[in-house]
Design an enzyme around this catalytic site. Structure first.
Site, PDB file in Angstrom:
ATOM      1  N   THR A   1       4.173   0.602  -3.049  1.00  0.00           N
ATOM      2  CA  THR A   1       3.944   0.312  -4.472  1.00  0.00           C
ATOM      3  C   THR A   1       5.051   0.915  -5.328  1.00  0.00           C
ATOM      4  O   THR A   1       5.411   0.360  -6.365  1.00  0.00           O
ATOM      5  CB  THR A   1       2.582   0.837  -4.941  1.00  0.00           C
ATOM      6  OG1 THR A   1       2.531   2.272  -4.807  1.00  0.00           O
ATOM      7  CG2 THR A   1       1.439   0.222  -4.137  1.00  0.00           C
TER       8      THR A   1
ATOM      9  N   ILE B   1       0.837  -1.191   0.000  1.00  0.00           N
ATOM     10  CA  ILE B   1       0.000   0.000   0.000  1.00  0.00           C
ATOM     11  C   ILE B   1       0.879   1.250   0.000  1.00  0.00           C
ATOM     12  O   ILE B   1       1.997   1.245   0.522  1.00  0.00           O
ATOM     13  CB  ILE B   1      -0.951  -0.012   1.225  1.00  0.00           C
ATOM     14  CG1 ILE B   1      -1.940   1.161   1.182  1.00  0.00           C
ATOM     15  CG2 ILE B   1      -0.184  -0.045   2.535  1.00  0.00           C
ATOM     16  CD1 ILE B   1      -3.064   1.064   2.219  1.00  0.00           C
ATOM     17  N   CYS B   2       0.373   2.292  -0.629  1.00  0.00           N
ATOM     18  CA  CYS B   2       1.003   3.608  -0.623  1.00  0.00           C
ATOM     19  C   CYS B   2       2.423   3.553  -1.192  1.00  0.00           C
ATOM     20  O   CYS B   2       2.648   2.994  -2.260  1.00  0.00           O
ATOM     21  CB  CYS B   2       0.981   4.170   0.805  1.00  0.00           C
ATOM     22  SG  CYS B   2       1.501   5.891   0.962  1.00  0.00           S
ATOM     23  N   GLY B   3       3.398   4.088  -0.494  1.00  0.00           N
ATOM     24  CA  GLY B   3       4.760   4.167  -1.004  1.00  0.00           C
ATOM     25  C   GLY B   3       5.395   2.832  -1.310  1.00  0.00           C
ATOM     26  O   GLY B   3       6.330   2.762  -2.122  1.00  0.00           O
TER      27      GLY B   3
ATOM     28  N   ALA C   1      -2.657  -0.902  -3.302  1.00  0.00           N
ATOM     29  CA  ALA C   1      -3.661   0.101  -2.946  1.00  0.00           C
ATOM     30  C   ALA C   1      -2.986   1.441  -2.740  1.00  0.00           C
ATOM     31  O   ALA C   1      -1.777   1.519  -2.474  1.00  0.00           O
ATOM     32  CB  ALA C   1      -4.418  -0.310  -1.680  1.00  0.00           C
TER      33      ALA C   1
END
Length: 208
Positions: free
Chosen positions: A109, A105-107, A157
């Site tokens: 990715t 999730i977030c960074g 996400a």
């Protein structure tokens, strides 16, 4: 299911975004999964973005896919300021190659994008432009504008979607029956009060 197969590994490191995985880990624990935190080392505590100190249960180097049912990679400022967390992306590569799920999730990715792990998989993130700026990323054609995306055994996400992220994890692991999962999402994401009786009924039946 054995205790080993229900073990979930949560990556923790300095600047880890506390709020992004709370729903995921809390409800998996309620469903009988064991959460183990994995840090750069087991000796050095890490400090989250919210200022919470966590003593990792184990070091990343000691984590093997065969001992896990899922690796969760959280967002963190460190994903955007250098390569300190690159070993966690490489561990994700090891997990995926072994057929063990990874949820980012977030960074996180961005870390997977730099490692080339999103090039051939449908995925999402904070925004398409965020990943486009990552060196080595060649997966723009597989980017999906969605709250969260599951492609095989990889979940991604954006930073504003911890509930959708949790939903995808629960679905992949079979933590809830589909109708119960739908009610869970409607309650926690949409504040739909009609979902509450569904969850209570499932709890009474032993489904939740």
């Amino acid at each position: 299911m054995t205790a080993s197969s229900k073990r979930i590994h949560l990556a923790v490191y300095d600047t880890y975004a506390d709020w992004e995985t709370g729903h995921t880990t809390a409800h998996l624990t309620q469903r009988g999964h064991r959460i183990r935190t994995v840090g750069p080392t087991a000796e050095q505590p890490v400090t989250t973005m919210g200022g919470v100190r966590i003593q990792p249960d184990m070091a990343l180097a000691d984590l093997s896919p065969e001992d896990s049912s899922l690796l969760i990679l959280t967002g963190a400022s460190l994903w955007d300021t250098g390569d300190d967390l690159a070993p966690f992306a490489e561990k994700a590569r090891e997990f995926l190659a072994a057929g063990v799920p990874v949820a980012a999730i977030c960074g996180a990715t961005a870390g997977l994008a730099r490692a080339g792990l999103l090039d051939d998989r449908a995925h999402t993130s904070a925004a398409a432009a965020y990943l486009d700026g990552q060196p080595g990323y060649a997966g723009a054609g597989r980017y999906v504008e969605a709250d969260a995306v599951t492609d095989g055994i990889l979940i991604t996400a954006g930073p504003t979607e911890p509930v959708a992220f949790a939903r995808e994890v629960f679905a992949l692991l079979g933590a809830y029956k589909p109708d119960v999962l739908d009610a869970w999402y409607r309650l926690f994401h949409d504040s739909d009060e009609t979902a509450f009786p569904v969850l209570m009924a499932a709890a009474e039946r032993g489904d939740a």
